[in-house]
Design a protein around this motif. Structure first.
Motif, mmCIF file in Angstrom:
data_model
loop_
_atom_site.group_PDB
_atom_site.id
_atom_site.type_symbol
_atom_site.label_atom_id
_atom_site.label_comp_id
_atom_site.label_asym_id
_atom_site.label_seq_id
_atom_site.Cartn_x
_atom_site.Cartn_y
_atom_site.Cartn_z
ATOM 1 N N ARG A 43 131.240 10.302 88.548
ATOM 2 C CA ARG A 43 130.313 9.189 88.296
ATOM 3 C C ARG A 43 129.635 8.744 89.586
ATOM 4 O O ARG A 43 128.429 8.478 89.609
ATOM 5 C CB ARG A 43 131.047 8.028 87.625
ATOM 6 C CG ARG A 43 131.528 8.377 86.215
ATOM 7 C CD ARG A 43 132.006 7.166 85.439
ATOM 8 N NE ARG A 43 133.126 6.472 86.030
ATOM 9 C CZ ARG A 43 134.403 6.721 85.763
ATOM 10 N NH1 ARG A 43 134.728 7.665 84.902
ATOM 11 N NH2 ARG A 43 135.360 6.025 86.331
ATOM 12 N N ARG A 44 130.404 8.667 90.669
ATOM 13 C CA ARG A 44 129.817 8.290 91.966
ATOM 14 C C ARG A 44 128.793 9.328 92.423
ATOM 15 O O ARG A 44 127.722 8.970 92.938
ATOM 16 C CB ARG A 44 130.906 8.152 93.034
ATOM 17 C CG ARG A 44 131.669 6.856 92.979
ATOM 18 C CD ARG A 44 132.531 6.635 94.215
ATOM 19 N NE ARG A 44 133.474 7.727 94.441
ATOM 20 C CZ ARG A 44 134.699 7.802 93.915
ATOM 21 N NH1 ARG A 44 135.129 6.840 93.120
ATOM 22 N NH2 ARG A 44 135.482 8.820 94.191
ATOM 23 N N GLN A 45 129.109 10.601 92.236
ATOM 24 C CA GLN A 45 128.195 11.659 92.664
ATOM 25 C C GLN A 45 126.886 11.595 91.875
ATOM 26 O O GLN A 45 125.804 11.761 92.445
ATOM 27 C CB GLN A 45 128.871 13.026 92.486
ATOM 28 C CG GLN A 45 128.097 14.175 93.092
ATOM 29 C CD GLN A 45 128.862 15.487 93.009
ATOM 30 O OE1 GLN A 45 130.044 15.526 92.674
ATOM 31 N NE2 GLN A 45 128.174 16.568 93.312
ATOM 32 N N LEU A 46 126.960 11.341 90.571
ATOM 33 C CA LEU A 46 125.741 11.217 89.772
ATOM 34 C C LEU A 46 124.946 9.987 90.200
ATOM 35 O O LEU A 46 123.718 10.046 90.322
ATOM 36 C CB LEU A 46 126.071 11.149 88.283
ATOM 37 C CG LEU A 46 124.863 11.103 87.345
ATOM 38 C CD1 LEU A 46 123.973 12.328 87.527
ATOM 39 C CD2 LEU A 46 125.317 10.981 85.903
ATOM 40 N N THR A 47 125.626 8.892 90.466
ATOM 41 C CA THR A 47 124.954 7.689 90.943
ATOM 42 C C THR A 47 124.269 7.944 92.281
ATOM 43 O O THR A 47 123.129 7.500 92.506
ATOM 44 C CB THR A 47 125.953 6.526 91.069
ATOM 45 O OG1 THR A 47 126.536 6.290 89.781
ATOM 46 C CG2 THR A 47 125.287 5.260 91.556
ATOM 47 N N VAL A 62 120.652 8.565 79.525
ATOM 48 C CA VAL A 62 121.606 8.608 80.641
ATOM 49 C C VAL A 62 121.283 7.493 81.630
ATOM 50 O O VAL A 62 122.172 6.752 82.069
ATOM 51 C CB VAL A 62 121.584 9.979 81.356
ATOM 52 C CG1 VAL A 62 122.492 9.957 82.589
ATOM 53 C CG2 VAL A 62 121.985 11.089 80.411
ATOM 54 N N VAL A 63 120.021 7.360 81.957
ATOM 55 C CA VAL A 63 119.595 6.319 82.904
ATOM 56 C C VAL A 63 119.988 4.954 82.376
ATOM 57 O O VAL A 63 120.559 4.122 83.099
ATOM 58 C CB VAL A 63 118.074 6.409 83.155
ATOM 59 C CG1 VAL A 63 117.603 5.241 83.997
ATOM 60 C CG2 VAL A 63 117.704 7.738 83.798
ATOM 61 N N GLU A 64 119.724 4.725 81.101
ATOM 62 C CA GLU A 64 120.050 3.432 80.497
ATOM 63 C C GLU A 64 121.567 3.217 80.452
ATOM 64 O O GLU A 64 122.057 2.113 80.697
ATOM 65 C CB GLU A 64 119.470 3.382 79.081
ATOM 66 C CG GLU A 64 119.308 2.002 78.536
ATOM 67 C CD GLU A 64 118.563 1.988 77.211
ATOM 68 O OE1 GLU A 64 118.868 1.102 76.396
ATOM 69 O OE2 GLU A 64 117.680 2.862 76.997
ATOM 70 N N ALA A 65 122.305 4.265 80.143
ATOM 71 C CA ALA A 65 123.771 4.163 80.062
ATOM 72 C C ALA A 65 124.384 3.833 81.412
ATOM 73 O O ALA A 65 125.378 3.108 81.489
ATOM 74 C CB ALA A 65 124.352 5.464 79.515
ATOM 75 N N LEU A 66 123.795 4.343 82.471
ATOM 76 C CA LEU A 66 124.337 4.105 83.802
ATOM 77 C C LEU A 66 123.844 2.792 84.389
ATOM 78 O O LEU A 66 124.415 2.303 85.358
ATOM 79 C CB LEU A 66 123.970 5.253 84.745
ATOM 80 C CG LEU A 66 124.566 6.616 84.385
ATOM 81 C CD1 LEU A 66 124.030 7.679 85.323
ATOM 82 C CD2 LEU A 66 126.072 6.583 84.408
#
Length: 67
Positions: A43-47, A62-66
């Motif tokens: 999750r940190r890597q995707l962020t 995905v953008v909205e979910a994060l």
């Protein structure tokens, strides 16, 4: 795991929920899946990828979910 692979995986999760007519439920499904099945490091890597590259290449759910 490469960041590009995480983006691909996140998009695959989002596409799984494409058939959900209720967008809020689809976004919640994406959020829940990432929370339940991805490690904190993933999750940190995707962020971090989003910080570096913006939302280009990511499904809007995905953008909205994060968010």
């Amino acid at each position: 795991m490469s960041s590009e692979n995480l983006v691909k995986m996140a998009n695959q999760i989002a596409h799984y929920f494409d058939s959900e007519p209720n967008r809020a439920l689809a976004v919640q499904g994406v959020r829940q899946h990432i929370q339940n099945f991805w490690t904190p490091a993933m999750r940190r890597q995707l962020t971090q990828w989003i910080t570096d590259h913006g939302h280009d290449g990511l499904d809007a759910k995905v953008v909205e979910a994060l968010g």
